[in-house]
Design a protein around this motif. Structure first.
Motif, short mmCIF file in Angstrom:
data_model
loop_
_atom_site.label_atom_id
_atom_site.label_comp_id
_atom_site.label_asym_id
_atom_site.label_seq_id
_atom_site.Cartn_x
_atom_site.Cartn_y
_atom_site.Cartn_z
N GLU A 92 32.29 32.46 44.74
CA GLU A 92 32.12 33.92 44.54
C GLU A 92 33.48 34.62 44.61
O GLU A 92 33.61 35.40 43.88
N ARG A 93 34.24 34.08 45.64
CA ARG A 93 35.54 34.86 45.85
C ARG A 93 36.38 34.49 44.55
O ARG A 93 37.17 35.19 44.04
N VAL A 94 36.37 33.17 44.10
CA VAL A 94 37.15 32.78 42.82
C VAL A 94 36.80 33.78 41.64
O VAL A 94 37.40 34.20 40.90
N ALA A 95 35.46 33.86 41.40
CA ALA A 95 34.70 34.51 40.36
C ALA A 95 35.34 36.02 40.54
O ALA A 95 35.74 36.52 39.34
N HIS A 96 35.24 36.64 41.67
CA HIS A 96 35.75 38.07 41.86
C HIS A 96 37.25 38.04 41.28
O HIS A 96 37.36 39.04 40.77
N LEU A 97 38.19 37.25 41.95
CA LEU A 97 39.35 37.16 41.69
C LEU A 97 39.91 36.94 40.07
O LEU A 97 40.46 37.75 39.51
N ILE A 98 38.95 36.27 39.50
CA ILE A 98 39.31 36.17 38.09
C ILE A 98 38.80 37.39 37.29
O ILE A 98 39.54 37.64 36.43
N ARG A 99 37.75 37.92 37.70
CA ARG A 99 37.53 39.21 37.19
C ARG A 99 38.43 40.30 37.23
O ARG A 99 38.82 40.92 36.54
N SER A 100 38.95 40.20 38.43
CA SER A 100 39.99 41.22 38.68
C SER A 100 41.50 40.97 37.90
O SER A 100 41.92 41.82 37.65
N VAL A 101 41.71 39.64 37.89
CA VAL A 101 42.88 39.25 37.26
C VAL A 101 42.69 39.78 35.60
O VAL A 101 43.47 40.21 34.96
N ASP A 102 41.41 39.44 34.96
CA ASP A 102 41.06 39.84 33.74
C ASP A 102 41.28 41.24 33.54
O ASP A 102 41.88 41.65 32.64
N GLU A 103 40.73 42.13 34.40
CA GLU A 103 40.66 43.58 34.15
C GLU A 103 42.31 44.01 34.50
O GLU A 103 42.70 44.76 33.83
N LEU A 104 43.05 43.35 35.42
CA LEU A 104 44.38 43.95 35.44
C LEU A 104 45.12 43.22 34.03
O LEU A 104 46.32 44.27 33.73
N SER A 105 44.94 42.47 33.78
CA SER A 105 45.57 42.00 32.35
C SER A 105 45.42 42.83 31.26
O SER A 105 46.21 43.07 30.34
N GLU A 106 44.10 43.55 31.14
CA GLU A 106 43.69 44.57 29.98
C GLU A 106 44.48 45.78 30.52
O GLU A 106 44.89 46.45 29.41
N VAL A 107 44.55 46.25 31.77
CA VAL A 107 45.47 47.54 31.97
C VAL A 107 46.98 47.18 31.47
O VAL A 107 47.39 48.00 30.93
N VAL A 108 47.42 45.91 31.83
CA VAL A 108 49.04 45.81 31.58
C VAL A 108 49.07 45.78 29.87
O VAL A 108 50.06 46.44 29.47
N ALA A 109 48.13 45.21 29.33
CA ALA A 109 48.23 45.19 27.98
C ALA A 109 47.99 46.79 27.33
O ALA A 109 48.75 46.81 26.35
N ARG A 110 47.18 47.57 27.83
CA ARG A 110 47.22 48.67 27.30
C ARG A 110 48.30 49.63 27.63
O ARG A 110 49.06 50.50 26.88
N GLN A 111 48.87 49.37 28.93
CA GLN A 111 50.10 50.01 29.34
C GLN A 111 51.43 49.48 28.57
O GLN A 111 52.20 50.40 28.01
N ASP A 112 51.55 48.49 28.08
CA ASP A 112 52.32 47.72 27.07
C ASP A 112 52.46 48.49 25.69
O ASP A 112 53.60 49.02 25.31
N ALA A 113 51.31 48.68 25.32
CA ALA A 113 51.01 49.27 23.97
C ALA A 113 51.30 50.81 24.17
O ALA A 113 52.20 51.36 23.25
N GLU A 114 51.05 51.71 25.04
CA GLU A 114 51.36 52.71 25.26
C GLU A 114 52.93 52.92 25.63
O GLU A 114 53.42 53.77 24.79
N ILE A 115 53.52 52.16 26.07
CA ILE A 115 54.92 52.29 26.27
C ILE A 115 55.56 51.82 25.13
O ILE A 115 56.71 52.76 24.79
N ARG A 116 55.20 50.97 24.16
CA ARG A 116 55.88 50.73 22.87
C ARG A 116 55.69 52.03 22.08
O ARG A 116 56.78 52.32 21.37
N ARG A 117 54.51 52.76 22.15
CA ARG A 117 54.22 53.87 21.29
C ARG A 117 55.20 55.05 21.64
O ARG A 117 55.93 55.45 20.97
#
Length: 66
Positions: free
Chosen positions: A9-34
């Motif tokens: 359960e903890r691993v599943a939660h951590l995986i979800r958190s990493v995926d969410e953070l990865s999406e945030v970083v991708a959005r921020q990268d796109a915004e910085i480039r823009r």
């Protein structure tokens, strides 16, 4: 609940958190480039405006205290 299930359960939660953070970083990268492209366009526009006026570009002018 056994220890293995708790760990899973903890691993599943951590995986979800990493995926969410990865999406945030991708959005921020796109915004910085823009924003970087936008700032570059503004700098070019200002340089063109200064050149059209025949003045020394602000970046090349000496500060008033010199």
């Amino acid at each position: 609940m056994d220890k293995l299930q708790a760990v899973e359960e903890r691993v599943a939660h951590l995986i979800r958190s990493v995926d969410e953070l990865s999406e945030v970083v991708a959005r921020q990268d796109a915004e910085i480039r823009r924003l970087s492209r936008f700032v570059g366009q503004l700098v070019e526009r200002e340089a063109d405006r200064e050149a059209a006026q025949g003045s020394i570009p602000l970046a090349d002018q000496r500060p008033p205290h010199w």
